[in-house]
Design a protein around this motif. Structure first.
Motif, mmCIF file in Angstrom:
data_model
loop_
_atom_site.group_PDB
_atom_site.id
_atom_site.type_symbol
_atom_site.label_atom_id
_atom_site.label_comp_id
_atom_site.label_asym_id
_atom_site.label_seq_id
_atom_site.Cartn_x
_atom_site.Cartn_y
_atom_site.Cartn_z
ATOM 1 N N TYR A 193 0.846 -1.206 0.000
ATOM 2 C CA TYR A 193 0.000 0.000 0.000
ATOM 3 C C TYR A 193 0.879 1.254 0.000
ATOM 4 N N LEU A 194 2.027 1.166 0.697
ATOM 5 C CA LEU A 194 2.935 2.326 0.721
ATOM 6 C C LEU A 194 3.452 2.584 -0.694
ATOM 7 N N VAL A 195 3.803 1.505 -1.393
ATOM 8 C CA VAL A 195 4.338 1.649 -2.759
ATOM 9 C C VAL A 195 3.288 2.275 -3.655
ATOM 10 N N LEU A 196 2.061 1.762 -3.547
ATOM 11 C CA LEU A 196 0.966 2.259 -4.410
ATOM 12 C C LEU A 196 0.693 3.727 -4.114
ATOM 13 N N ALA A 197 0.583 4.058 -2.823
ATOM 14 C CA ALA A 197 0.261 5.443 -2.430
ATOM 15 C C ALA A 197 1.351 6.397 -2.912
ATOM 16 N N CYS A 198 2.610 5.999 -2.737
ATOM 17 C CA CYS A 198 3.712 6.880 -3.164
ATOM 18 C C CYS A 198 3.738 7.026 -4.675
ATOM 19 N N PHE A 199 3.391 5.945 -5.372
ATOM 20 C CA PHE A 199 3.409 6.021 -6.842
ATOM 21 C C PHE A 199 2.316 6.981 -7.329
ATOM 22 N N TYR A 248 9.276 10.045 -1.910
ATOM 23 C CA TYR A 248 8.108 9.776 -1.040
ATOM 24 C C TYR A 248 8.266 8.414 -0.374
ATOM 25 N N LEU A 249 8.724 7.422 -1.161
ATOM 26 C CA LEU A 249 8.812 6.067 -0.620
ATOM 27 C C LEU A 249 9.865 5.993 0.482
ATOM 28 N N GLU A 250 10.964 6.725 0.286
ATOM 29 C CA GLU A 250 12.002 6.681 1.322
ATOM 30 C C GLU A 250 11.494 7.280 2.627
ATOM 31 N N ALA A 251 10.617 8.278 2.512
ATOM 32 C CA ALA A 251 10.113 8.932 3.725
ATOM 33 C C ALA A 251 9.343 7.944 4.604
ATOM 34 N N VAL A 252 8.681 6.975 3.978
ATOM 35 C CA VAL A 252 7.838 6.047 4.765
ATOM 36 C C VAL A 252 8.436 4.639 4.835
ATOM 37 N N ALA A 253 9.575 4.425 4.187
ATOM 38 C CA ALA A 253 10.137 3.060 4.091
ATOM 39 C C ALA A 253 10.465 2.460 5.451
ATOM 40 N N ILE A 254 10.718 3.298 6.439
ATOM 41 C CA ILE A 254 11.126 2.787 7.751
ATOM 42 C C ILE A 254 9.941 2.272 8.564
#
Lengths: 10, 215
Positions: free
Chosen positions: B99-105, B127-133
Motif C-alpha cells: 500500500y505504501l508503494v501504491l500510495a507513493c506512486f 516519497y517512498l524513502e520517507a515512509v520506508a522505515i
C-alpha cells in the motif's frame, strides 16, 4: 546547470 | 559538497555497514524488517535510474552503486540465504508495504517537478524513502527488545536525512541554492517519523540500559 545541480545529491 | 552533506552520506553508509555486519556476523536477521529492506531497494533503483547516463562524480557513482548493491544483497540474503532466512520474523513483519508503494506512486504521478519518467520516478523514490522505515519501526515495537546492532542501524538511518536537512539549510544560506521542496518536505517527514525512536534511543543510551520501545 540547475538540472545536474538538483540531482547531485544522493 | 559541504560537511553536512558528507556527514549525511557517511552516516547512511555506516547504517548499511552496520546492517551488513549484523547479518554477516550473526548469520541472523532477527529484528530486521524484510519489507523495509525491499522498500529501500526500490527507493534506490527508482532514484538512481540515471546512474549510467548522468555522470556527476566518481564519489556520486560509487555511493549509488554501494546503496543499490547493498540493499539488493540484503534482500537476497533475507529471502534466499539458508541460515539468514530462517531467522526472519515473518509473522511479526506484517506491515502492508505494498500500500505504501501504491500510495507513493499515485502521489508521485500527481505531485512532481515535471511529468517525465525520470522526475516521476525521482519523486516516487523520495516519497517512498520517507515512509520506508515504517515496517521496521512497527516490527521493533512488536518485538519489544531491540538488539544493539539493529538499534544502531535504525539510529544511523534516521540521522542521515537529518544531516541532509542541515545540508539544505547550509546551501540555502551559502549558495542561495533552494533544494527541491519535494525532497525538503519528505525529508522532514522522514526524520520526524524517527522522533520517538530517537527519544527512546537517547533514554537507553543515557541510562545505559537496553533499548526498549513501548508496545
Amino acid at each position: 546547470n540547475p538540472e545536474s545541480q538538483s540531482h547531485d545529491e544522493l | 559538497m559541504n560537511i553536512f552533506r558528507f556527514a549525511g552520506d557517511m552516516t547512511h553508509l555506516i547504517s548499511v555497514l552496520v546492517l551488513l555486519l549484523k547479518i554477516y556476523a550473526t548469520k541472523s536477521c532477527s529484528g530486521i524488517s524484510l519489507k523495509t529492506q525491499e522498500l529501500y531497494a526500490l527507493v534506490f533503483l527508482s532514484r538512481y535510474l540515471d546512474l549510467f547516463t548522468n555522470y556527476i562524480s566518481l564519489y556520486n557513482t560509487l555511493m549509488k552503486l554501494v546503496f543499490i548493491g547493498s540493499s539488493l544483497a540484503i534482500v537476497w540474503c533475507m529471502r534466499m540465504h539458508h541460515a539468514v532466512k530462517r531467522s526472519y520474523d515473518k509473522e511479526v513483519d506484517t506491515f502492508r508495504h505494498y500500500y505504501l508503494v501504491l500510495a507513493c506512486f499515485v502521489l508521485a504521478t500527481l505531485v512532481n517537478e515535471q511529468f517525465t519518467l525520470r522526475e516521476v520516478c525521482w519523486a516516487f523514490s523520495i516519497y517512498l524513502e520517507a515512509v520506508a522505515i515504517l515496517p521496521q519501526l512497527v516490527l521493533l515495537q512488536r518485538s519489544g527488545n531491540v538488539d544493539n546492532l539493529t538499534g544502531q542501524y535504525v539510529f544511523f538511518l534516521g540521522a542521515y536525512r537529518a544531516f541532509y536537512i542541515l545540508n539544505w539549510i547550509y546551501r540555502y544560506f551559502t549558495e542561495q541554492y533552494f533544494t527541491r521542496w519535494i525532497a525538503c518536505i519528505a525529508g522532514i517527514v522522514q526524520t520526524a517519523l524517527y522522533a520517538d525512536f530517537f527519544y527512546y534511543y537517547f533514554i537507553s543510551w543515557k541510562n545505559n540500559a537496553k533499548l526498549q520501545l513501548p508496545a
